[in-house]
Design an enzyme around this catalytic site. Structure first.
Site, mmCIF file in Angstrom:
data_model
loop_
_atom_site.group_PDB
_atom_site.id
_atom_site.type_symbol
_atom_site.label_atom_id
_atom_site.label_comp_id
_atom_site.label_asym_id
_atom_site.label_seq_id
_atom_site.Cartn_x
_atom_site.Cartn_y
_atom_site.Cartn_z
ATOM 1 N N CYS A 139 -3.072 -3.750 -0.795
ATOM 2 C CA CYS A 139 -3.812 -2.539 -0.429
ATOM 3 C C CYS A 139 -2.837 -1.494 0.104
ATOM 4 O O CYS A 139 -2.302 -1.642 1.208
ATOM 5 C CB CYS A 139 -4.868 -2.890 0.614
ATOM 6 S SG CYS A 139 -5.658 -1.466 1.361
ATOM 7 N N CYS A 142 -3.861 0.322 3.291
ATOM 8 C CA CYS A 142 -3.724 -0.484 4.507
ATOM 9 C C CYS A 142 -2.257 -0.597 4.943
ATOM 10 O O CYS A 142 -1.946 -0.500 6.121
ATOM 11 C CB CYS A 142 -4.238 -1.907 4.286
ATOM 12 S SG CYS A 142 -5.774 -2.006 3.371
ATOM 13 N N ASP A 143 -1.359 -0.833 4.006
ATOM 14 C CA ASP A 143 -0.013 -1.268 4.374
ATOM 15 C C ASP A 143 1.119 -0.321 3.975
ATOM 16 O O ASP A 143 2.279 -0.576 4.296
ATOM 17 C CB ASP A 143 0.264 -2.654 3.765
ATOM 18 C CG ASP A 143 -0.703 -3.715 4.294
ATOM 19 O OD1 ASP A 143 -1.207 -3.523 5.415
ATOM 20 O OD2 ASP A 143 -0.945 -4.707 3.601
#
Ligand code: NDP
Length: 322
Positions: A139, A142-143
């Site tokens: 993701c 997200c990261d």
């Protein structure tokens, strides 16, 4: 003897835990069957991430995925929800009350909330799951921020790969690795990515395995050219997989209406009673929340939001039948 419950929540990511919190506070004593039946951990995809910096309410570095899920679960338990870390093995949603089995144990529920989530498609390389959040990511939203001024590989040739590659160029340089020369991605998204000078393109390459540093974290891929057969090491600081998602809906095949891609249909399209967005599935009394019915946003906060909606829909539906 089967156990009777007013409401059962299947799955315990942010959607399920939020549904549990709301239905518990409404006095419905929800039972949460927290496993996924798909090999994923109770707590869902957030259990596979490290820091979560985009869930509102956690400034100064965010919160770890497992810690956030532990807190959500505890908050629901505080109001009377019961959690069991078991996988549902079979359901019968033909008519209420609904039947749910965990192996030989039969459970009966007046209403059900499904929040079994989706899982990222992986390459199928041995030990791959253990590398997630250790240089391997599923993701970008997200990261990505962990890769400021770094080099990243994005694997895939669909819209997600284009979107994630473009997004990641906010942080660093991206090498998009795809196994063909043709793309599944839409023309617009492909063209936008092609115009981005921070994306380089490595085509006709099928990843074979991950390259690892001494500490076991991922630092690239070993890849085979699909035309020449030549094997090369492609190095990077991190690798993002964007080869699709698989909704955890096998249990519900033939019982609930699904889109062609396997995601559950909710709201008016499922025959729900209201025009405004809602969490009704094609079976009245069965509601769905989170990634199992959302292939667009896929965020913890949107999953939690639809979990709240499902709880309110279920509570009102139960109240109207009393
Ligand atoms: P897709 O299924 O569209 O694409 C998956 C990609 O991964 C393909 O290019 C495929 O290659 C590749 N792939 C699959 N398995 C492997 C493997 N084992 N090894 C190497 N490569 C592999 O998934 P997406 O997640 O990209 O998109 C899903 C849906 O969501 C689509 O309908 C898409 O349009 C939509 N979407 C829309 C967005 C938007 O409009 N903003 C954003 C993101 C997604 P190959 O092509 O060779 O099969």
């Amino acid at each position: 003897m089967s156990e009777k419950h007013r409401i059962i929540v299947i799955g315990s990511g942010p959607a399920g835990d939020t549904a549990a919190l709301y239905t518990a506070r409404a006095g419905l004593k929800p039972l949460v069957l927290a496993g996924f039946g798909a090999g994923g951990p109770p707590g869902g995809q957030l259990m596979l991430t490290t820091e979560i910096e985009n869930f509102p309410g956690f400034p100064n570095g965010g919160i770890s995925g497992p810690e956030l899920m532990a807190r959500m679960r505890q908050q629901a338990i505080d109001f009377g929800a019961e959690f069991r870390d078991v996988d549902v093995t079979k359901v019968d949603f033909r008519k209420p009350p609904f039947k749910i089995w965990v192996d030989d144990t039969e459970l009966i529920a007046e209403a059900v909330i499904i929040s079994t989530g989706a899982r990222s498609r992986l390459l199928g390389i041995d030990g791959e799951e253990k590398l997630i959040a250790r240089g391997l990511h599923t993701c970008a939203t997200c990261d990505g921020a962990f890769y400021r001024n770094k080099k990243m590989i994005v694997i895939g040739g669909g819209d997600t790969a284009m979107e994630e590659a473009s997004f990641l160029t906010r942080f660093g340089d991206v090498n998009l690795v795809h196994r063909r020369e043709e793309f599944r991605a839409s023309k617009t998204m492909l063209e936008r990515a092609k115009k981005n000078p921070k994306i380089t393109w490595t085509l006709n390459e099928q990843p074979l395995e991950y390259l690892k540093r001494d500490n076991g974290t991922v630092c690239g891929i070993k890849s085979k050219n699909t035309k020449t057969g030549k094997v090369t090491d492609i190095k990077s600081d991190g690798v993002f997989l964007a080869i699709g998602h698989i909704p955890n809906t096998d249990l519900f095949k033939g019982q609930l209406k699904m889109h062609d891609n396997g995601y559950l249909v909710t709201g008016a399209a499922a025959g729900g009673p209201h025009e405004h967005p809602n969490t009704y599935t094609s079976v009245e009394g069965v509601f769905a929340a989170g990634d199992v019915q959302d292939h667009t946003y896929r965020q913890a906060i949107t999953a939690a939001g639809t979990g709240c909606m499902a709880a309110i829909d279920a509570e009102r539906w139960l109240a109207a039948r009393e």
